[in-house]
Design a protein around this motif. Structure first.
Motif, PDB file in Angstrom:
ATOM      1  N   GLU A 270       0.841  -1.186   0.000  1.00  0.00           N
ATOM      2  CA  GLU A 270       0.000   0.000   0.000  1.00  0.00           C
ATOM      3  C   GLU A 270       0.880   1.241   0.000  1.00  0.00           C
ATOM      4  O   GLU A 270       2.017   1.215   0.485  1.00  0.00           O
ATOM      5  CB  GLU A 270      -0.942   0.000   1.206  1.00  0.00           C
TER       6      GLU A 270
ATOM      7  N   ALA B  86       1.639   4.938   1.197  1.00  0.00           N
ATOM      8  CA  ALA B  86       1.415   5.939   2.240  1.00  0.00           C
ATOM      9  C   ALA B  86       1.902   7.284   1.712  1.00  0.00           C
ATOM     10  O   ALA B  86       3.102   7.483   1.501  1.00  0.00           O
ATOM     11  CB  ALA B  86       2.153   5.556   3.519  1.00  0.00           C
TER      12      ALA B  86
ATOM     13  N   TRP C 280       6.041   3.045  -0.060  1.00  0.00           N
ATOM     14  CA  TRP C 280       5.331   1.768  -0.206  1.00  0.00           C
ATOM     15  C   TRP C 280       5.536   0.954   1.067  1.00  0.00           C
ATOM     16  O   TRP C 280       6.670   0.699   1.463  1.00  0.00           O
ATOM     17  CB  TRP C 280       5.842   1.000  -1.419  1.00  0.00           C
TER      18      TRP C 280
ATOM     19  N   ARG D  14      -0.517  -0.160   7.975  1.00  0.00           N
ATOM     20  CA  ARG D  14      -1.528   0.819   7.597  1.00  0.00           C
ATOM     21  C   ARG D  14      -1.982   1.672   8.776  1.00  0.00           C
ATOM     22  O   ARG D  14      -2.015   2.901   8.695  1.00  0.00           O
ATOM     23  CB  ARG D  14      -2.724   0.106   6.968  1.00  0.00           C
TER      24      ARG D  14
ATOM     25  N   ALA E  83       0.670   4.096   9.913  1.00  0.00           N
ATOM     26  CA  ALA E  83       0.855   5.185   8.955  1.00  0.00           C
ATOM     27  C   ALA E  83      -0.264   6.219   9.064  1.00  0.00           C
ATOM     28  O   ALA E  83      -0.013   7.434   9.036  1.00  0.00           O
ATOM     29  CB  ALA E  83       0.923   4.621   7.531  1.00  0.00           C
ATOM     30  N   GLN E  84      -1.474   5.770   9.218  1.00  0.00           N
ATOM     31  CA  GLN E  84      -2.589   6.710   9.353  1.00  0.00           C
ATOM     32  C   GLN E  84      -2.497   7.499  10.653  1.00  0.00           C
ATOM     33  O   GLN E  84      -2.841   8.682  10.695  1.00  0.00           O
ATOM     34  CB  GLN E  84      -3.919   5.948   9.280  1.00  0.00           C
TER      35      GLN E  84
ATOM     36  N   VAL F 177      -3.215   6.616   3.247  1.00  0.00           N
ATOM     37  CA  VAL F 177      -2.847   5.286   2.780  1.00  0.00           C
ATOM     38  C   VAL F 177      -3.872   4.793   1.765  1.00  0.00           C
ATOM     39  O   VAL F 177      -5.080   4.804   2.042  1.00  0.00           O
ATOM     40  CB  VAL F 177      -2.734   4.295   3.947  1.00  0.00           C
TER      41      VAL F 177
END
Length: 454
Positions: free
Chosen positions: A190, A192, A218, A224, A227-228, A234
């Motif tokens: 995913e 970011a 990446w 996830r 990162a959020q 994301v």
């Protein structure tokens, strides 16, 4: 014995009749046909030889004659069977297909170009394979539907195909078979994206967002939530490609609208306003001129959803001028409220930058051909100042807007297109009377002395 002998003439007569009847539709010689029918089938000859051999074993029969005849016929039938088997074993000669020299090329041999194309590397095929959970096709359909509603015309379907010349994780977007965007994604990971302010760093492959060029990383799906929490946006691989495709189609919308699409829009308007459409095309303007005006609007990000207002403005001003640029300017004035809302939302006041009065007069004189051209150093300084002022407006949370006189709006719009991201060049006439403007920047007040060159 006498009865058996009496049947022989009848048997011969029946055989002769059968030979004559079967020969009616054949041009072969009579003797050859009789021989071919009597001895052409090896199995029939062998059966006859077997029967004659059995009869030769019956007591009282002439054994030598019957057995000799059976042996002769058996040998002949066996040799015919071997000949047939050998003929079947031989391969048939291969006849090469030779192209017909008389056959010429046709229009079917001319390949058509794709309106919109998406090429993917072999590792990205899983994104479009629904059997493997690929959702890219449905997302692209959603992008087309959303853009069609926003822009005001139907977006063509996207032709997706694999391309082994691309790297395994690469994709390429094309319009009319010309590449207009490309990027690289990693299935199973995913992206970011750093929106500008994050708290912390992520472990992964550093890259750039292919749509807006923002810093990104990446990461694994398990990262996830972290990162959020740090402030990253994301998204998965399918969203990256779909977002990039949406942005590219917006930028090239004017290339996707042709005369067929405009005719469809006019036909739809004709159901509710038949007289307006009838008077406009072909009464006052040709379909080509109307198409060009709509392409001009789309090239500057103006939606053509309000087709009725566009048609009425064209019908009103087409008697004064047939120039598509002049007609586009009048249509933009008619769409002033729509343009204002797309740029500034529903706010009652819009922050703008303007040109210094002297600079604006110089530009107007140069465009009208009064005196000569513009010094390159002057235009370079103006472009740099507009870019810096746009960045300051964007930092304040405002859309960069340059407000100028209508006579130089088109010139500056073309000059600055692609140089300053997100800049809107508006004319004073396009601002609705119910809205206010706030001048926060004046461009050209510190520009070098302007001079005209012959």
């Amino acid at each position: 014995g006498d009865g058996l002998v009496a049947q022989i003439p009848s048997l011969l007569l029946s055989t002769a009749t059968a030979v004559i009847v079967t020969r009616v539709s054949d041009s072969q010689d009579m003797g050859q046909q009789v021989i071919s029918q009597l001895f052409g089938a090896p199995k029939a000859v062998l059966v006859a030889a077997s029967l004659i051999g059995v009869m030769g074993l019956v007591p009282g029969m002439p054994h030598l004659v019957f057995l000799s005849l059976a042996a002769l016929m058996g040998g002949f039938g066996y040799s015919r069977m071997l000949e047939e088997q050998a003929a079947q074993a031989e391969p048939e000669p291969v006849v090469e297909d030779k192209p017909e020299e008389s056959q010429d090329i046709s229009w079917d041999d001319v390949a058509t170009v794709d309106e919109i194309g998406l090429e993917v590397g072999y590792r990205l095929i899983v994104l479009v394979d629904r059997s493997h959970g690929g959702e890219l096709l449905s997302r692209i359909k959603g992008v087309r539907k959303k853009l069609s509603q926003e822009l005001g015309f139907l977006i063509h379907s996207v032709h997706i195909r694999d391309n082994l010349e691309l790297s395994p994780n690469e994709y390429r977007i094309s319009v009319h078979d010309v590449a207009v965007g490309e990027g690289e994604v990693y299935p199973g990971k995913e992206l970011a994206i750093n929106p500008g302010q994050v708290f912390g760093q992520l472990d992964g492959v550093a890259t750039k967002d292919p749509t807006f060029g923002l810093d990104a990383v990446w990461i694994e799906p398990t990262q996830r939530d972290d990162a959020q929490a740090m402030g990253f946006t994301v998204v998965d691989c399918g969203t990256v490609i779909a977002t990039h495709l949406s942005q590219v189609l917006k930028q090239h919308a004017h290339e996707l609208l042709g005369q067929d699409g405009v005719q469809q829009l006019l036909d739809k308007l004709g159901r509710t306003s038949p007289k307006l459409v009838e008077n406009l095309v072909p009464g006052q303007l040709g379909l080509g001129e109307v198409t060009r005006v709509m392409q001009n609007l789309l090239s500057e990000g103006v939606s053509i959803r309000d087709i009725r207002t566009i048609a009425e403005a064209l019908a009103e001003h087409s008697g004064k001028s047939q120039d598509t640029d002049a007609l586009t300017a009048q249509v933009r004035v008619a769409l002033g409220r729509t343009i204002y809302q797309e740029v500034n939302g529903v706010g009652g006041e819009m922050a703008v930058m303007t040109l210094d009065t002297q600079l604006e007069q110089i530009l107007q004189g140069a465009i009208q051909g009064a005196g000569g051209g513009l010094e390159p150093s002057l235009m370079e300084s103006v472009i740099n100042q507009i870019g810096q002022a746009s960045e300051r407006l964007a930092a304040q949370g405002n859309s960069p807007v340059l407000l100028v006189a209508g006579g130089i709006r088109l010139f500056l719009s073309k000059l600055l297109r692609g140089r300053t991201e997100g800049l809107h060049v508006l004319a004073y006439e396009e601002i609705p009377a119910t809205k206010n403007i706030k001048v926060v920047e004046i461009v050209g007040s510190q520009a070098p002395a302007a001079s005209m060159s012959a």
